[in-house]
Design a protein around this motif. Structure first.
Motif, PDB file in Angstrom:
ATOM      1  N   LYS A 322       0.754  -1.170  -0.022  1.00 21.04           N
ATOM      2  CA  LYS A 322      -0.035   0.070  -0.081  1.00 21.04           C
ATOM      3  C   LYS A 322       0.833   1.220   0.018  1.00 21.04           C
ATOM      4  N   ALA A 323       1.989   1.158   0.598  1.00 23.08           N
ATOM      5  CA  ALA A 323       2.947   2.275   0.658  1.00 23.08           C
ATOM      6  C   ALA A 323       3.297   2.676  -0.461  1.00 23.08           C
ATOM      7  N   VAL A 324       3.452   1.563  -1.389  1.00 25.68           N
ATOM      8  CA  VAL A 324       4.126   1.758  -2.955  1.00 25.68           C
ATOM      9  C   VAL A 324       2.977   2.283  -3.759  1.00 25.68           C
ATOM     10  N   LEU A 325       1.762   1.778  -3.633  1.00 25.21           N
ATOM     11  CA  LEU A 325       0.741   2.044  -4.329  1.00 25.21           C
ATOM     12  C   LEU A 325       0.205   3.742  -4.243  1.00 25.21           C
ATOM     13  N   ALA A 326       0.450   4.068  -2.648  1.00 23.23           N
ATOM     14  CA  ALA A 326       0.121   5.697  -2.555  1.00 23.23           C
ATOM     15  C   ALA A 326       0.961   6.698  -3.360  1.00 23.23           C
ATOM     16  N   LYS A 327       1.872   6.161  -4.082  1.00 22.05           N
ATOM     17  CA  LYS A 327       2.546   7.040  -4.946  1.00 22.05           C
ATOM     18  C   LYS A 327       2.087   7.403  -6.333  1.00 22.05           C
ATOM     19  N   PHE A 328       1.047   6.471  -6.537  1.00 21.04           N
ATOM     20  CA  PHE A 328       0.692   7.100  -7.799  1.00 21.04           C
ATOM     21  C   PHE A 328       0.538   8.180  -8.298  1.00 21.04           C
ATOM     22  N   PRO A 329      -0.515   8.973  -7.294  1.00 25.55           N
ATOM     23  CA  PRO A 329      -1.268  10.158  -7.841  1.00 25.55           C
ATOM     24  C   PRO A 329      -0.122  11.104  -8.212  1.00 25.55           C
ATOM     25  N   SER A 330       1.044  11.244  -7.324  1.00 27.46           N
ATOM     26  CA  SER A 330       1.911  12.244  -7.582  1.00 27.46           C
ATOM     27  C   SER A 330       2.770  11.804  -8.865  1.00 27.46           C
ATOM     28  N   LEU A 331       3.145  10.546  -8.959  1.00 25.49           N
ATOM     29  CA  LEU A 331       3.729  10.152 -10.365  1.00 25.49           C
ATOM     30  C   LEU A 331       3.008  10.684 -11.437  1.00 25.49           C
ATOM     31  N   TYR A 332       1.516  10.315 -11.416  1.00 23.23           N
ATOM     32  CA  TYR A 332       0.803  10.724 -12.437  1.00 23.23           C
ATOM     33  C   TYR A 332       0.688  12.256 -12.801  1.00 23.23           C
ATOM     34  N   PHE A 333       0.316  12.932 -11.900  1.00 19.55           N
ATOM     35  CA  PHE A 333       0.591  14.618 -11.963  1.00 19.55           C
ATOM     36  C   PHE A 333       1.720  15.082 -12.405  1.00 19.55           C
ATOM     37  N   THR A 334       2.804  14.397 -12.013  1.00 19.91           N
ATOM     38  CA  THR A 334       4.376  14.878 -12.519  1.00 19.91           C
ATOM     39  C   THR A 334       4.368  14.620 -13.976  1.00 19.91           C
ATOM     40  N   ALA A 335       4.092  13.359 -14.278  1.00 19.36           N
ATOM     41  CA  ALA A 335       3.983  13.034 -15.752  1.00 19.36           C
ATOM     42  C   ALA A 335       3.116  13.560 -16.676  1.00 19.36           C
ATOM     43  N   LEU A 336       2.097  13.981 -16.185  1.00 20.56           N
ATOM     44  CA  LEU A 336       1.014  14.729 -17.102  1.00 20.56           C
ATOM     45  C   LEU A 336       1.460  16.102 -17.173  1.00 20.56           C
ATOM     46  N   ARG A 337       1.955  16.884 -16.017  1.00 17.71           N
ATOM     47  CA  ARG A 337       2.521  18.150 -16.280  1.00 17.71           C
ATOM     48  C   ARG A 337       3.675  18.044 -17.462  1.00 17.71           C
ATOM     49  N   ALA A 338       4.601  17.198 -17.506  1.00 14.13           N
ATOM     50  CA  ALA A 338       5.497  17.013 -18.524  1.00 14.13           C
ATOM     51  C   ALA A 338       5.048  16.872 -20.025  1.00 14.13           C
ATOM     52  N   ARG A 339       4.045  16.142 -19.958  1.00 12.32           N
ATOM     53  CA  ARG A 339       3.617  15.700 -21.065  1.00 12.32           C
ATOM     54  C   ARG A 339       2.676  16.923 -21.635  1.00 12.32           C
ATOM     55  N   LEU A 340       1.859  17.568 -21.300  1.00  6.76           N
ATOM     56  CA  LEU A 340       0.986  18.775 -21.429  1.00  6.76           C
ATOM     57  C   LEU A 340       1.974  19.831 -21.877  1.00  6.76           C
ATOM     58  N   LEU A 341       3.096  19.856 -21.284  1.00 11.52           N
ATOM     59  CA  LEU A 341       3.991  20.930 -21.776  1.00 11.52           C
ATOM     60  C   LEU A 341       4.645  20.785 -22.986  1.00 11.52           C
TER      61      LEU A 341
END
Length: 471
Positions: A322-341
């Motif tokens: 669960k500690a690993v899985l909790a990191k998904f949202p921050s990883l996603y928003f970081t990746a989305l920011r980079a891709r939208l730019l």
């Protein structure tokens, strides 16, 4: 066979041993008419020099490639399909045909679709409609051009059978497809072995995937390796979610059997590209609850990664998973920011400024139900978009006083590469889109007139866009 010097056949899948796949035979098709060969993808694995006759022998008759698998393998897996667990699936109309190294040294798979029945076909005929194959070409080429991490449609060969389907006019033409991808092992592969409480095979799969797909030599305890593996797959899944959203692509069937552990978008079903910004837009007519709507795709992938975590629960502690899985949202928003730019063709400033600008963009697109590709085309390059957006059909909306802040924010950004302004794509005055109306129009020409030129013309347009966006 005249394979190139960079062809490097592999048989890595055999390292797994028994219990992961079944040997099968390809269907004996009455015809083999080559309709599409992806020489760009073929060159990356040393298959560019095949003649058309040799291509048909390998990708319709499935003669083994040199130094490679000698018998096709239908992989075993289960999966959640629209969140209902199905233990009766697996490779039902495809198989793993070959493996090889690409020009980056990565282990690659050649997998099929429409190649005949297997032990997992159930009541299906193991075939692929030609329309389904053509749609795979469209999806993979458009996603590649938009910078998404996706499989390549390597080959489409028409096979001369008449298929009956409930979701398109029948009888319809048949085809066999070959897909080139980094890997066909799925979340559902792990679920299958967890279903049978087979910890040994799960551990074997983890070590295989870490070694061949993540360049991680397995170390530590089984629990350590399971947690490392889960984190790597989760990172790729977060990036895949960002790719889908930035591309305006609605996958349609984000089931756990359709999500591979290398993070590529693949197994294209009832996909759509978003016409206008609409978070509730769905691709599949049977997705009545909007489970895989455009705006829910990140949640769907996060849920799928939770199912992978569940499949590892007999190996690692629940709290650690669960500690690993909790990191998904921050990883996603970081990746989305980079891709939208990247989609806007601008250089990043800092996270706070970038998030503020992208929020203004998002608010505008939702409020105005903005044409998705048109918006990114009009504003591509930040401060160099001044002239272009003023020539857009959307100019009136852009100049509405309530969007002054958005315009100023975008125009404060420097282009990633100013050379793009000279590219013919941006001199053309309109974006390259591939909405459902055009998909159907192209298919109509093939279905009724056997005219493939509109498809080839569209692929040429996509290549021009890809060249412009890659600068």
């Amino acid at each position: 066979m005249p394979v190139s010097d960079n062809y490097k056949g592999e048989k890595a899948f055999l390292e797994l041993g028994e219990g992961f796949a079944d040997e099968v035979q390809a269907a004996n098709f009455p015809q083999a008419i080559l309709r599409y060969r992806n020489d760009r993808a073929a060159a990356s694995v040393g298959l560019f020099e095949l003649t058309d006759g040799e291509w048909i022998n390998h990708f319709a008759r499935f003669k083994p490639l040199p130094d490679n698998l000698q018998t096709p393998l239908a992989q075993r897996y289960h999966g959640h399909q629209f969140r209902n667990y199905n233990p009766d699936i697996g490779d039902g109309r495809g198989f793993l045909y070959a493996q090889m190294r690409d020009d980056q040294g990565r282990l690659m798979d050649l997998g099929t679709k429409g190649s005949g029945t297997t032990p997992y076909s159930r009541s299906g005929d193991g075939r692929l409609t030609l329309k389904g194959g053509v749609r795979e070409i469209m999806a993979s080429e458009m996603l590649n051009a938009l910078g998404a991490y996706t499989s390549d449609t390597l080959s489409i060969i028409e096979t001369g059978e008449r298929l009956v389907r409930g979701d398109e006019p029948s009888p319809t033409r048949s085809a066999v497809m070959v897909r080139l991808t980094h890997g066909h092992i799925r979340i559902g592969t792990f679920q299958r072995h967890a279903y049978f409480s087979d910890k040994d095979r799960i551990n074997t799969l983890i070590d295989y995937c870490l070694k061949h797909y993540y360049n991680e030599m397995p170390f530590g305890s089984p629990a350590d390796r399971a947690l490392l593996f889960l984190e790597r797959v989760m990172e790729r899944a977060a990036e895949q979610a960002a790719d889908l959203m930035a591309a305006g692509y609605v996958h349609g069937v984000l089931n756990t059997d359709n999500i591979n552990i290398t993070g590529e978008i693949f197994d294209f079903g009832p996909w759509r590209l978003l016409p206008n910004m609409d978070l509730s837009f769905t691709a599949a007519y049977f997705d009545e609850q909007g489970l895989y709507a455009f705006g829910r795709q990140a949640d769907a992938l996060h849920w799928n990664i939770y199912q992978l975590g569940g499949a590892l629960a007999d190996i690692a502690e629940e709290a650690d998973l669960k500690a690993v899985l909790a990191k998904f949202p921050s990883l996603y928003f970081t990746a989305l920011r980079a891709r939208l730019l990247n989609r806007m063709g601008v250089k990043a400033k800092d996270d706070q400024s970038d998030d503020a600008m992208l929020k203004l963009v998002n608010d505008y697109m939702i409020t105005e139900k903005a044409p998705y590709e048109r918006f990114f085309y009009d504003w591509y390059g930040g401060k160099l978009a001044e002239t272009r957006y003023r020539k857009s059909p959307e100019e009136g909306k852009y100049l509405d006083g309530k969007y002054d802040e958005m315009r100023a924010a975008i125009l404060s950004y420097s282009p990633r590469n100013p050379n793009f302004v000279d590219h013919q794509y941006f001199r053309n005055g309109k974006p390259c889109t591939f909405l459902i109306e055009e998909v159907e129009a192209i298919w109509n020409e093939i279905a009724h007139h056997d005219d493939w030129q509109p498809l080839y013309n569209k692929l040429d347009q996509i290549k021009i866009m890809a060249d412009a966006l890659s600068r």
